[in-house]
Motif scaffolding. Structure first.
Motif, PDB file in Angstrom:
ATOM      1  N   LEU A 487      47.264  43.122  61.648  1.00 26.19           N
ATOM      2  CA  LEU A 487      48.285  43.074  60.598  1.00 26.19           C
ATOM      3  C   LEU A 487      49.689  43.109  61.188  1.00 26.19           C
ATOM      4  O   LEU A 487      50.605  42.443  60.679  1.00 26.19           O
ATOM      5  CB  LEU A 487      48.107  44.252  59.635  1.00 26.19           C
ATOM      6  CG  LEU A 487      46.914  44.203  58.683  1.00 26.19           C
ATOM      7  CD1 LEU A 487      46.836  45.500  57.885  1.00 26.19           C
ATOM      8  CD2 LEU A 487      47.004  43.005  57.736  1.00 26.19           C
ATOM      9  N   ARG A 488      49.872  43.872  62.240  1.00 20.20           N
ATOM     10  CA  ARG A 488      51.175  43.975  62.885  1.00 20.20           C
ATOM     11  C   ARG A 488      51.461  42.775  63.783  1.00 20.20           C
ATOM     12  O   ARG A 488      52.580  42.629  64.283  1.00 20.20           O
ATOM     13  CB  ARG A 488      51.248  45.246  63.735  1.00 20.20           C
ATOM     14  CG  ARG A 488      51.358  46.547  62.938  1.00 20.20           C
ATOM     15  CD  ARG A 488      51.722  47.708  63.870  1.00 20.20           C
ATOM     16  NE  ARG A 488      52.910  47.410  64.649  1.00 20.20           N
ATOM     17  CZ  ARG A 488      54.160  47.472  64.171  1.00 20.20           C
ATOM     18  NH1 ARG A 488      54.368  47.832  62.921  1.00 20.20           N
ATOM     19  NH2 ARG A 488      55.180  47.160  64.941  1.00 20.20           N
ATOM     20  N   LYS A 489      50.438  41.932  64.008  1.00 14.58           N
ATOM     21  CA  LYS A 489      50.543  40.849  64.992  1.00 14.58           C
ATOM     22  C   LYS A 489      51.019  41.432  66.327  1.00 14.58           C
ATOM     23  O   LYS A 489      51.950  40.922  66.975  1.00 14.58           O
ATOM     24  CB  LYS A 489      51.473  39.738  64.488  1.00 14.58           C
ATOM     25  CG  LYS A 489      50.972  39.097  63.202  1.00 14.58           C
ATOM     26  CD  LYS A 489      51.727  37.861  62.839  1.00 14.58           C
ATOM     27  CE  LYS A 489      51.220  37.265  61.516  1.00 14.58           C
ATOM     28  NZ  LYS A 489      49.791  36.915  61.559  1.00 14.58           N
ATOM     29  N   SER A 490      50.367  42.500  66.711  1.00 15.32           N
ATOM     30  CA  SER A 490      50.764  43.271  67.880  1.00 15.32           C
ATOM     31  C   SER A 490      50.521  42.504  69.175  1.00 15.32           C
ATOM     32  O   SER A 490      49.487  41.834  69.327  1.00 15.32           O
ATOM     33  CB  SER A 490      49.983  44.585  67.909  1.00 15.32           C
ATOM     34  OG  SER A 490      50.174  45.263  69.137  1.00 15.32           O
ATOM     35  N   PRO A 491      51.437  42.595  70.133  1.00 14.94           N
ATOM     36  CA  PRO A 491      51.192  41.981  71.447  1.00 14.94           C
ATOM     37  C   PRO A 491      50.079  42.683  72.211  1.00 14.94           C
ATOM     38  O   PRO A 491      49.637  42.180  73.249  1.00 14.94           O
ATOM     39  CB  PRO A 491      52.544  42.149  72.164  1.00 14.94           C
ATOM     40  CG  PRO A 491      53.198  43.305  71.487  1.00 14.94           C
ATOM     41  CD  PRO A 491      52.762  43.235  70.053  1.00 14.94           C
ATOM     42  N   TYR A 492      49.631  43.831  71.704  1.00 17.73           N
ATOM     43  CA  TYR A 492      48.564  44.588  72.369  1.00 17.73           C
ATOM     44  C   TYR A 492      47.195  44.336  71.724  1.00 17.73           C
ATOM     45  O   TYR A 492      46.234  45.038  72.037  1.00 17.73           O
ATOM     46  CB  TYR A 492      48.869  46.086  72.315  1.00 17.73           C
ATOM     47  CG  TYR A 492      50.178  46.460  72.964  1.00 17.73           C
ATOM     48  CD1 TYR A 492      50.306  46.494  74.346  1.00 17.73           C
ATOM     49  CD2 TYR A 492      51.292  46.771  72.193  1.00 17.73           C
ATOM     50  CE1 TYR A 492      51.508  46.835  74.945  1.00 17.73           C
ATOM     51  CE2 TYR A 492      52.501  47.109  72.777  1.00 17.73           C
ATOM     52  CZ  TYR A 492      52.608  47.141  74.154  1.00 17.73           C
ATOM     53  OH  TYR A 492      53.802  47.478  74.751  1.00 17.73           O
ATOM     54  N   ALA A 493      47.095  43.342  70.837  1.00 18.32           N
ATOM     55  CA  ALA A 493      45.847  43.106  70.101  1.00 18.32           C
ATOM     56  C   ALA A 493      44.758  42.496  70.967  1.00 18.32           C
ATOM     57  O   ALA A 493      43.585  42.483  70.565  1.00 18.32           O
ATOM     58  CB  ALA A 493      46.104  42.222  68.886  1.00 18.32           C
ATOM     59  N   GLY A 494      45.099  41.957  72.129  1.00 20.10           N
ATOM     60  CA  GLY A 494      44.095  41.423  73.045  1.00 20.10           C
ATOM     61  C   GLY A 494      43.244  40.343  72.412  1.00 20.10           C
ATOM     62  O   GLY A 494      43.755  39.388  71.827  1.00 20.10           O
ATOM     63  N   THR A 495      41.921  40.514  72.469  1.00 22.17           N
ATOM     64  CA  THR A 495      40.988  39.509  71.959  1.00 22.17           C
ATOM     65  C   THR A 495      40.582  39.770  70.517  1.00 22.17           C
ATOM     66  O   THR A 495      39.639  39.141  70.019  1.00 22.17           O
ATOM     67  CB  THR A 495      39.722  39.477  72.838  1.00 22.17           C
ATOM     68  OG1 THR A 495      39.096  40.768  72.791  1.00 22.17           O
ATOM     69  CG2 THR A 495      40.065  39.133  74.284  1.00 22.17           C
ATOM     70  N   ALA A 496      41.253  40.674  69.840  1.00 23.62           N
ATOM     71  CA  ALA A 496      40.869  41.044  68.476  1.00 23.62           C
ATOM     72  C   ALA A 496      40.953  39.858  67.535  1.00 23.62           C
ATOM     73  O   ALA A 496      41.884  39.042  67.599  1.00 23.62           O
ATOM     74  CB  ALA A 496      41.769  42.173  67.964  1.00 23.62           C
ATOM     75  N   THR A 497      39.976  39.741  66.632  1.00 24.77           N
ATOM     76  CA  THR A 497      39.971  38.738  65.567  1.00 24.77           C
ATOM     77  C   THR A 497      39.550  39.432  64.277  1.00 24.77           C
ATOM     78  O   THR A 497      38.999  40.535  64.293  1.00 24.77           O
ATOM     79  CB  THR A 497      38.988  37.596  65.872  1.00 24.77           C
ATOM     80  OG1 THR A 497      37.647  38.125  65.896  1.00 24.77           O
ATOM     81  CG2 THR A 497      39.305  36.928  67.201  1.00 24.77           C
ATOM     82  N   TRP A 498      39.813  38.769  63.166  1.00 22.70           N
ATOM     83  CA  TRP A 498      39.366  39.325  61.882  1.00 22.70           C
ATOM     84  C   TRP A 498      37.847  39.429  61.850  1.00 22.70           C
ATOM     85  O   TRP A 498      37.289  40.415  61.348  1.00 22.70           O
ATOM     86  CB  TRP A 498      39.865  38.453  60.731  1.00 22.70           C
ATOM     87  CG  TRP A 498      41.356  38.364  60.623  1.00 22.70           C
ATOM     88  CD1 TRP A 498      42.145  37.275  60.846  1.00 22.70           C
ATOM     89  CD2 TRP A 498      42.245  39.435  60.267  1.00 22.70           C
ATOM     90  NE1 TRP A 498      43.462  37.589  60.652  1.00 22.70           N
ATOM     91  CE2 TRP A 498      43.562  38.906  60.290  1.00 22.70           C
ATOM     92  CE3 TRP A 498      42.068  40.775  59.926  1.00 22.70           C
ATOM     93  CZ2 TRP A 498      44.678  39.675  59.994  1.00 22.70           C
ATOM     94  CZ3 TRP A 498      43.179  41.547  59.629  1.00 22.70           C
ATOM     95  CH2 TRP A 498      44.463  40.997  59.660  1.00 22.70           C
ATOM     96  N   ALA A 499      37.160  38.423  62.401  1.00 19.58           N
ATOM     97  CA  ALA A 499      35.695  38.432  62.379  1.00 19.58           C
ATOM     98  C   ALA A 499      35.134  39.581  63.208  1.00 19.58           C
ATOM     99  O   ALA A 499      34.190  40.275  62.793  1.00 19.58           O
ATOM    100  CB  ALA A 499      35.158  37.096  62.894  1.00 19.58           C
ATOM    101  N   SER A 500      35.708  39.812  64.400  1.00 15.63           N
ATOM    102  CA  SER A 500      35.205  40.908  65.240  1.00 15.63           C
ATOM    103  C   SER A 500      35.525  42.267  64.612  1.00 15.63           C
ATOM    104  O   SER A 500      34.763  43.221  64.770  1.00 15.63           O
ATOM    105  CB  SER A 500      35.803  40.818  66.648  1.00 15.63           C
ATOM    106  OG  SER A 500      37.206  41.009  66.622  1.00 15.63           O
ATOM    107  N   THR A 501      36.644  42.348  63.891  1.00 12.28           N
ATOM    108  CA  THR A 501      36.981  43.588  63.190  1.00 12.28           C
ATOM    109  C   THR A 501      35.962  43.880  62.103  1.00 12.28           C
ATOM    110  O   THR A 501      35.487  45.020  61.957  1.00 12.28           O
ATOM    111  CB  THR A 501      38.393  43.484  62.582  1.00 12.28           C
ATOM    112  OG1 THR A 501      39.346  43.206  63.620  1.00 12.28           O
ATOM    113  CG2 THR A 501      38.781  44.768  61.867  1.00 12.28           C
ATOM    114  N   ALA A 502      35.627  42.858  61.326  1.00  9.37           N
ATOM    115  CA  ALA A 502      34.628  43.038  60.266  1.00  9.37           C
ATOM    116  C   ALA A 502      33.269  43.422  60.845  1.00  9.37           C
ATOM    117  O   ALA A 502      32.574  44.305  60.314  1.00  9.37           O
ATOM    118  CB  ALA A 502      34.516  41.757  59.445  1.00  9.37           C
ATOM    119  N   ALA A 503      32.884  42.783  61.949  1.00  9.53           N
ATOM    120  CA  ALA A 503      31.585  43.091  62.566  1.00  9.53           C
ATOM    121  C   ALA A 503      31.555  44.522  63.096  1.00  9.53           C
ATOM    122  O   ALA A 503      30.545  45.228  62.968  1.00  9.53           O
ATOM    123  CB  ALA A 503      31.302  42.098  63.693  1.00  9.53           C
TER     124      ALA A 503
END
Length: 537
Positions: A487-503
């Motif tokens: 949500l923050r579009k953080s530069p520290y989000a790495g490989t995070a995706t919405w799909a991996s978050t849901a999983a």
């Protein structure tokens, strides 16, 4: 005539006089700073006009968040912060996604408040008011790193054993509250508290402020709920905002009826359109700090949209040793004022601080997720005069660290030359230890001044310990934190995706008695769809 748009300046003033008073790394910038010069004067009658279905978030005030960077453990071995049990950011994010159908402004997303919105399975303390817990696993958005969970559990106290409450409702009834999601929702929220939480030994008074402040209801026992409800039912919105006068009157009333052994608290409910009035901003800060020392705490409930001044309300609750909650729906009001009655209104320990010491023999770098406006200097941890966070009965606090092991590449480029006058190599004790870090917690009793110390060493785990083997606590907290990073579009989000978050969220099998975790998974889906729509446009 009401200076309806003056609040952003008030927010800037609040931050300006708080900055010299503490070492917290809190930004004095706000996202509405550029509006101050161009704000028109709005007549009182204009306040009654309904807001559009999708309020303009550009008129809302949020403190700019500069995310915590990675720090080298060799040069910065100590990470110190005051605990934060506020959950307002999560409810506000939900409002943006479900009611506004838009992604929230990045500065409305405070990671620690998202993570702490949920309950975790931490052990109850055997002695004292709090217990410590920690866990380590692979970081899901950067597998070369590790994720450390630090959990604090406040002692559960049955409601019947809580001390009597002396509550003063300080209610904003100015013209800006004349909207369905403001004063009507506020009144219904407090009705729930009166009907389901108040006991005969509890007392409630009601103070309102608009063009002027006044006492609507003198202190009344919880044994007379109908009298309290009649006072609430008679409230109507209109007029300008004299917030400073109302706050001063509420403190006077609370002090007059303060009794030994009671929990005395002011509950300020407002949309944040809180003009100072005749008192200066510095006078208000001195009043809040002085009254908290006398045992009168201040909690804040935020309502509505369009002109929500989030940064102001968070700061008021912080200086008043209270909680800040945002009420976007009646179910949230029930959660805060009924289900979490003890944690919201009864302080178990005050000035609670956490300090983590990292072992540089095992940790190259680390980063604290969130708590940007709760950071403390290392020496503040042992200074009992330093104000910090409050822990309510049964409340929990969860913090996450992203850790870079010494075997992994540095997360941030080297920007400091090697030290010339002191050794930078780990000591033999550090090299020979299997401890990744040590967590320390200090707290004071509500009526005490000398702090107590808890300590928890945390051993290292296998570098490749997968997140799938972690507890439900860590997996769920990681999923919520990853949601916030996206949500923050953080530069520290790495490989995070919405799909991996849901999983990751779906992999947690913890009980969901209030449906909050199921709702979270729906929010992840809504955020993904809105993000895709934004990208396509």
């Amino acid at each position: 005539m009401k200076i309806h748009r003056l609040l952003p300046l008030w927010g800037l003033l609040v931050a300006a006089w708080l900055l010299p008073a503490c070492h917290q790394q809190y930004s004095t910038e706000t996202v509405v700073q550029s509006e101050v010069e161009a704000m028109p004067l709005v007549p009182d009658d204009a306040m009654a006009a309904p807001t559009p279905a999708t309020p303009d978030a550009s008129r809302e005030g949020y403190a700019i968040i500069h995310e915590n960077p990675f720090l080298a453990a060799a040069r910065n071995p100590l990470s110190t912060f005051a605990i934060d049990v506020d959950r307002a950011s999560y409810a506000n994010v939900r409002r943006f996604l479900t009611q506004n159908r838009q992604l929230p402004p990045p500065d409305a997303v405070r990671l620690e408040e998202l993570v702490n919105y949920f309950s975790y399975s931490y052990p109850q303390p055997r002695t004292g008011p709090a217990s410590l817990q920690a866990e380590v696993a692979t970081c899901p958005w950067n597998p070369a790193h590790q994720l450390v969970l630090v959990g604090v559990q406040g002692k559960q106290v049955p409601v019947e054993h809580l001390p009597p409450a002396n509550l003063v409702f300080l209610l904003d009834v100015s013209g800006s509250m004349n909207e369905p999601q403001k004063l009507p929702l506020l009144k219904e929220s407090l009705r729930q508290l009166v009907r389901e939480s108040l006991r005969p030994q509890d007392y409630v008074a009601v103070v309102v402020y608009a063009g002027a402040a006044g006492v609507v209801l003198p202190p009344t026992s919880g044994a007379e709920p109908e009298a309290i409800l009649r006072a609430l039912d008679g409230l109507e919105a209109g007029g300008s905002t004299a917030g400073g006068e109302g706050l001063r009157l509420a403190y006077q009333l609370a002090q007059q009826h303060q009794r030994p052994g009671t929990n005395t608290r002011i509950i300020l409910a407002t949309d944040g359109d809180f003009n100072v009035g005749e008192q200066s901003a510095a006078d208000l800060e001195r009043l809040i700090v002085q009254e908290r020392e006398s045992g009168v705490f201040l909690s804040v409930l935020g309502f509505g949209a369009g002109n929500l001044q989030d940064h102001t309300m968070e700061l008021l609750a912080d200086k008043g040793n209270g909680n800040y909650a945002y009420i976007d729906q009646l179910q949230e009001a029930r959660r805060v004022l009924v289900q979490q009655f003890g944690g919201t209104l009864f302080t178990l320990a005050k000035d609670v601080k956490v300090q983590v010491e990292f072992n540089p023999a095992l940790v190259r770098e680390y980063r604290l997720l969130g708590y940007e406006n709760r950071l403390l200097a290392a020496e503040d941890f042992n200074d009992d005069r330093k104000d910090a966070g409050e822990l309510g009965a049964g409340q929990q606090v969860t913090a996450l660290y992203e850790v870079v092991p010494v075997a992994a590449p540095a997360a941030s480029p080297a920007s400091v030359d090697p030290l010339k006058y002191q050794a930078s190599q780990p000591t033999p004790a550090a090299t020979n230890s299997q401890e990744l870090l040590t967590v320390k917690l200090r707290y004071q009793e509500p009526a005490g001044s000398a702090s107590q110390l808890l300590t928890l060493p945390v051993r290292s785990v296998r570098f490749d310990e997968p997140i799938a083997r972690a507890s439900d606590n860590l997996r769920w907290a990681a999923a919520v934190a990853q949601f916030g990073l996206l949500l923050r579009k953080s530069p520290y989000a790495g490989t995070a995706t919405w799909a991996s978050t849901a999983a990751l969220a779906q992999s947690s099998a913890s009980p969901d008695p209030d449906g909050a975790r199921t709702e979270f998974q729906t929010l992840v889906q809504q955020a993904m769809e809105l993000d895709q729509e934004t990208a396509s446009r």
